[in-house]
Scaffold this motif. Structure first.
Motif, mmCIF file in Angstrom:
data_model
loop_
_atom_site.group_PDB
_atom_site.id
_atom_site.type_symbol
_atom_site.label_atom_id
_atom_site.label_comp_id
_atom_site.label_asym_id
_atom_site.label_seq_id
_atom_site.Cartn_x
_atom_site.Cartn_y
_atom_site.Cartn_z
ATOM 1 N N LEU A 155 1.555 -49.431 -6.853
ATOM 2 C CA LEU A 155 2.510 -48.324 -6.907
ATOM 3 C C LEU A 155 3.608 -48.597 -7.930
ATOM 4 O O LEU A 155 3.992 -47.700 -8.698
ATOM 5 C CB LEU A 155 3.114 -48.106 -5.518
ATOM 6 N N GLN A 156 4.106 -49.831 -7.968
ATOM 7 C CA GLN A 156 5.155 -50.173 -8.925
ATOM 8 C C GLN A 156 4.652 -50.082 -10.361
ATOM 9 O O GLN A 156 5.353 -49.577 -11.252
ATOM 10 C CB GLN A 156 5.671 -51.588 -8.636
ATOM 11 N N VAL A 157 3.430 -50.542 -10.592
ATOM 12 C CA VAL A 157 2.853 -50.477 -11.943
ATOM 13 C C VAL A 157 2.721 -49.035 -12.403
ATOM 14 O O VAL A 157 3.090 -48.680 -13.535
ATOM 15 C CB VAL A 157 1.484 -51.196 -11.959
ATOM 16 N N HIS A 158 2.208 -48.178 -11.539
ATOM 17 C CA HIS A 158 1.997 -46.787 -11.931
ATOM 18 C C HIS A 158 3.307 -46.003 -12.011
ATOM 19 O O HIS A 158 3.413 -45.060 -12.804
ATOM 20 C CB HIS A 158 1.034 -46.113 -10.956
ATOM 21 N N LEU A 193 3.627 -46.984 -28.015
ATOM 22 C CA LEU A 193 3.380 -48.426 -27.936
ATOM 23 C C LEU A 193 3.587 -48.938 -26.512
ATOM 24 O O LEU A 193 2.798 -49.754 -26.012
ATOM 25 C CB LEU A 193 4.304 -49.168 -28.902
ATOM 26 N N MET A 194 4.634 -48.463 -25.862
ATOM 27 C CA MET A 194 4.904 -48.882 -24.488
ATOM 28 C C MET A 194 3.787 -48.443 -23.543
ATOM 29 O O MET A 194 3.327 -49.227 -22.695
ATOM 30 C CB MET A 194 6.236 -48.290 -24.022
ATOM 31 N N MET A 195 3.344 -47.221 -23.687
ATOM 32 C CA MET A 195 2.294 -46.712 -22.808
ATOM 33 C C MET A 195 0.995 -47.487 -23.000
ATOM 34 O O MET A 195 0.315 -47.844 -22.026
ATOM 35 C CB MET A 195 2.076 -45.224 -23.087
ATOM 36 N N SER A 197 0.551 -50.651 -24.355
ATOM 37 C CA SER A 197 0.647 -52.056 -23.949
ATOM 38 C C SER A 197 0.759 -52.193 -22.435
ATOM 39 O O SER A 197 0.216 -53.135 -21.840
ATOM 40 C CB SER A 197 1.849 -52.712 -24.632
ATOM 41 N N TRP A 198 1.444 -51.246 -21.783
ATOM 42 C CA TRP A 198 1.585 -51.347 -20.333
ATOM 43 C C TRP A 198 0.275 -51.020 -19.614
ATOM 44 O O TRP A 198 -0.011 -51.568 -18.551
ATOM 45 C CB TRP A 198 2.702 -50.439 -19.843
ATOM 46 N N LEU A 199 -0.532 -50.139 -20.173
ATOM 47 C CA LEU A 199 -1.850 -49.891 -19.589
ATOM 48 C C LEU A 199 -2.719 -51.145 -19.654
ATOM 49 O O LEU A 199 -3.444 -51.463 -18.695
ATOM 50 C CB LEU A 199 -2.536 -48.730 -20.314
ATOM 51 N N VAL A 200 -2.652 -51.849 -20.777
ATOM 52 C CA VAL A 200 -3.398 -53.105 -20.888
ATOM 53 C C VAL A 200 -2.885 -54.118 -19.868
ATOM 54 O O VAL A 200 -3.663 -54.796 -19.187
ATOM 55 C CB VAL A 200 -3.292 -53.657 -22.322
ATOM 56 N N GLN A 201 -1.562 -54.217 -19.751
ATOM 57 C CA GLN A 201 -0.977 -55.136 -18.775
ATOM 58 C C GLN A 201 -1.355 -54.743 -17.353
ATOM 59 O O GLN A 201 -1.616 -55.612 -16.505
ATOM 60 C CB GLN A 201 0.543 -55.135 -18.931
ATOM 61 N N ALA A 202 -1.405 -53.447 -17.078
ATOM 62 C CA ALA A 202 -1.780 -52.986 -15.740
ATOM 63 C C ALA A 202 -3.208 -53.392 -15.395
ATOM 64 O O ALA A 202 -3.509 -53.739 -14.240
ATOM 65 C CB ALA A 202 -1.627 -51.471 -15.652
ATOM 66 N N PHE A 230 7.588 -55.426 -17.421
ATOM 67 C CA PHE A 230 7.801 -54.160 -18.127
ATOM 68 C C PHE A 230 8.965 -54.284 -19.114
ATOM 69 O O PHE A 230 8.890 -53.777 -20.241
ATOM 70 C CB PHE A 230 8.074 -53.051 -17.111
ATOM 71 N N CYS A 231 10.024 -54.952 -18.707
ATOM 72 C CA CYS A 231 11.161 -55.168 -19.615
ATOM 73 C C CYS A 231 10.761 -56.049 -20.795
ATOM 74 O O CYS A 231 11.213 -55.826 -21.929
ATOM 75 C CB CYS A 231 12.325 -55.797 -18.853
ATOM 76 N N TRP A 232 9.919 -57.041 -20.543
ATOM 77 C CA TRP A 232 9.436 -57.874 -21.642
ATOM 78 C C TRP A 232 8.598 -57.055 -22.624
ATOM 79 O O TRP A 232 8.669 -57.268 -23.834
ATOM 80 C CB TRP A 232 8.623 -59.038 -21.085
#
Length: 303
Positions: A155-158, A193-195, A197-202, A230-232
């Motif tokens: 939930l936090q990731v999404h 870029l954020m979207m 990279s964060w999908l890859v991290q998720a 996420f801040c990183w």
């Protein structure tokens, strides 16, 4: 499509798209060109000019969305079944149908780009931007309903992903009235870029943790570190944009410096080629006068 590959491949595509947009935005900023004008190079004519005018970004969207759509349809063993045969019937695979809707919207956005740039007699930027804005409005609604049964780390990731999509939707909507604003284009690029990279991290957090052990939903430290990661990502993507700007600026200055050196080297040769043409003119005049004098003397010497 909700597994590891369902997050990695779309994330890589969005991150690559953000990198491409960053190079385009910084190039137009350094050169002083308009963001809406993809002008043809001065030396290209005929077929090369037509190839330059093709909407490659639109075709990439169409191909990528089509491949993801085919993957979603065939990744299930039972196939994409909308409803079962029970009484009363129930809907099947709600998340997969949401993924399918997302990728169909991506293909439709690419179709709008191709139609605007290659099929219409005049490019319609409003059609391109409107299709992209509609895509992200629908995407936001799908993501909000996508986390209905999520808890803890998932939930936090999404939720953080929804936050990025919401900001991107706002920026794209404002760009309908200011499509040539550099600040908005820069924010849009950063959010892509954020979207990505964060999908890859998720994908790594939810399905393939680096430690080999799954994240714990009931552990507060795990949920807090999701936000820390996420801040990183925010800082890393900002540094990535700064690096792209530095490389683009250095490359542009180097190319402009080389072009100036080439012109300065060619200038003396051009000047020296004109010199002999002017020095030969007096010699030609003297030779013409000698010929006329000889012509006058010939009749007098004849018997």
């Amino acid at each position: 499509m909700g597994k590891f590959s369902g997050h990695i491949y779309p994330g890589l595509y969005l991150f690559s798209y953000g990198l491409h947009q960053a190079t385009v935005v910084f190039k137009t900023r350094i050169v002083g060109d308009s963001l809406l004008n993809s002008s043809c190079p001065p030396g290209s004519k005929g077929r090369w000019a037509r190839l330059w005018e093709i909407s490659y970004g639109g075709w990439v969207k169409i191909v990528t969305g089509s491949l993801f759509t085919v993957y979603v349809v065939f990744c299930l063993d039972d196939g994409m079944v909308l409803m079962n045969r029970n009484v009363p019937p129930r809907f099947m695979y709600p998340k997969e149908w949401q993924h399918l809707t997302m990728f169909i919207l991506l293909s439709l956005s690419g179709c709008a780009d191709v139609t605007s740039k290659n099929l219409l007699p005049r490019r319609c930027v409003l059609l391109e931007r409107g299709a992209l804005v509609l895509t992200f409005h629908v995407l936001l609604m799908l993501f909000v309903s996508h986390v209905r049964d999520s808890t803890g780390v998932e939930l936090q990731v999404h939720c953080l992903l929804i936050f990025v999509v919401f900001l991107l939707m706002l920026v794209l909507t404002v760009e309908l009235w200011a499509p040539n604003a550099f600040a908005l284009s820069l924010i849009e690029t950063f959010l892509f870029l954020m979207m990505g990279s964060w999908l890859v991290q998720a994908g790594f957090i939810l399905y393939r943790p680096v430690t080999g052990y799954p994240w714990q939903d009931n552990d507060t430290s795990d949920i807090m570190f999701v936000t820390t990661f996420f801040c990183w990502h925010t800082m890393t993507n900002a540094l990535c944009l700064l690096g792209i700007y530095g490389i683009s600026s250095f490359w542009h200055r180097r190319c402009s410096h080389n072009s100036k050196l080439t012109r300065s080297k060619l200038a003396p040769h051009c000047g020296s080629s004109e010199g002999p043409a002017y020095t030969l003119l007096p010699e030609v005049e003297h030779s013409e006068k000698d010929n006329q004098a000889q012509a006058h003397l010939l009749p007098e010497s004849s018997p």
